[in-house]
Enzyme design. Sequence first.
Site, PDB file in Angstrom:
ATOM      1  CG  ASP A  40      62.863  55.621  47.649  1.00 39.26           C
ATOM      2  OD1 ASP A  40      63.534  54.957  46.821  1.00 39.26           O
ATOM      3  OD2 ASP A  40      61.617  55.619  47.655  1.00 39.26           O
TER       4      ASP A  40
ATOM      5  CB  CYS B 217      62.237  56.761  44.287  1.00 37.67           C
ATOM      6  SG  CYS B 217      61.036  57.235  43.026  1.00 37.67           S
ATOM      7  N   GLY B 218      61.848  53.962  43.623  1.00 38.31           N
ATOM      8  CA  GLY B 218      61.431  52.693  43.023  1.00 38.31           C
ATOM      9  C   GLY B 218      61.078  52.848  41.554  1.00 38.31           C
ATOM     10  CB  THR B 219      58.352  54.404  39.862  1.00 40.89           C
ATOM     11  OG1 THR B 219      58.113  55.546  40.714  1.00 40.89           O
ATOM     12  CG2 THR B 219      57.556  53.218  40.368  1.00 40.89           C
ATOM     13  N   GLY B 220      61.133  56.181  40.044  1.00 38.75           N
ATOM     14  CA  GLY B 220      61.653  57.468  39.559  1.00 38.75           C
ATOM     15  C   GLY B 220      60.579  58.551  39.554  1.00 38.75           C
TER      16      GLY B 220
ATOM     17  N   GLY C 262      58.008  59.415  42.127  1.00 41.06           N
ATOM     18  CA  GLY C 262      57.802  60.216  43.346  1.00 41.06           C
ATOM     19  C   GLY C 262      58.945  61.190  43.590  1.00 41.06           C
TER      20      GLY C 262
ATOM     21  CG  HIS D  13      63.977  70.182  22.379  1.00 40.61           C
ATOM     22  ND1 HIS D  13      62.944  69.734  21.596  1.00 40.61           N
ATOM     23  CD2 HIS D  13      65.007  70.417  21.530  1.00 40.61           C
ATOM     24  CE1 HIS D  13      63.326  69.699  20.324  1.00 40.61           C
ATOM     25  NE2 HIS D  13      64.584  70.102  20.262  1.00 40.61           N
ATOM     26  CG  ASN D  14      62.446  69.399  27.985  1.00 40.15           C
ATOM     27  OD1 ASN D  14      62.569  68.214  27.662  1.00 40.15           O
ATOM     28  ND2 ASN D  14      61.449  70.142  27.539  1.00 40.15           N
TER      29      ASN D  14
ATOM     30  NE  ARG E 153      61.188  48.804  44.766  1.00 37.09           N
ATOM     31  CZ  ARG E 153      60.575  49.439  45.766  1.00 37.09           C
ATOM     32  NH1 ARG E 153      59.466  50.121  45.537  1.00 37.09           N
ATOM     33  NH2 ARG E 153      61.065  49.390  46.984  1.00 37.09           N
TER      34      ARG E 153
ATOM     35  CG  HIS F 208      64.127  74.442  22.527  1.00 36.90           C
ATOM     36  ND1 HIS F 208      62.929  73.799  22.303  1.00 36.90           N
ATOM     37  CD2 HIS F 208      64.932  74.143  21.487  1.00 36.90           C
ATOM     38  CE1 HIS F 208      63.013  73.119  21.172  1.00 36.90           C
ATOM     39  NE2 HIS F 208      64.214  73.316  20.654  1.00 36.90           N
TER      40      HIS F 208
ATOM     41  NE  ARG G 200      58.423  76.521  22.597  1.00 35.99           N
ATOM     42  CZ  ARG G 200      58.709  76.087  21.369  1.00 35.99           C
ATOM     43  NH1 ARG G 200      59.648  75.179  21.199  1.00 35.99           N
ATOM     44  NH2 ARG G 200      58.077  76.562  20.336  1.00 35.99           N
TER      45      ARG G 200
HETATM   46  C1  RB5 Z   1      58.594  53.202  47.826  1.00 37.82           C
HETATM   47  O1  RB5 Z   1      58.111  51.932  48.077  1.00 37.82           O
HETATM   48  C2  RB5 Z   1      58.127  53.690  46.466  1.00 37.82           C
HETATM   49  O2  RB5 Z   1      56.827  54.157  46.560  1.00 37.82           O
HETATM   50  C3  RB5 Z   1      59.054  54.762  45.960  1.00 37.82           C
HETATM   51  O3  RB5 Z   1      60.345  54.257  45.849  1.00 37.82           O
HETATM   52  C4  RB5 Z   1      58.752  55.354  44.597  1.00 37.82           C
HETATM   53  O4  RB5 Z   1      58.581  54.366  43.646  1.00 37.82           O
HETATM   54  C5  RB5 Z   1      57.699  56.382  44.565  1.00 37.82           C
HETATM   55  O5  RB5 Z   1      57.434  57.010  43.530  1.00 37.82           O
END
Ligand code: RB5
Length: 142
Positions: A8, A65-68, A70, A98-99, A109, A133, A136
Amino acid sequence: MKIALGCDHGGYELKNELIKHLQGRGIETEDLGCYSTESVDYPVYGKAVAEAVVSGKADLGIVCCGTGIGISIAANKVKGIRCALPYNEFTAQMCKQHNNANMISFGGRTISADLAIKLTDIWLDTEYEGGRHQRRVDMLNA
Ligand code: RB5
């Protein structure tokens, strides 16, 4: 080997760095979007990459994404996907060993491009161990 990538807006720049790196390693890539920093919805791109992997159009997938978080949740909704969110060298190794993670996710971010590239290389270069593994992993798939 072909790797599908998606992101995203929060992961757009990191995805581009990863594509550059993978192509430098001689790996074929397919960029499934998004294609700018304009705000979009990460579930669309997590699903697109996951479907490319389970259909066999790509061997592996990487999403940002921003955090990976979502986009990895979105990818993991697709049956057959094991999308990990590695955050250091050990977790990058273990998610393959393992996975047998067939996708990984990063936060644009939350991690530097240098570290994300390093963790991607570890994931790619680590062999799945199989053996105990496999039971599993089969349970995850069931
Ligand atoms: C978008 O602002 C942010 O929510 C998305 O990139 C992500 O971090 C969601 O998990």
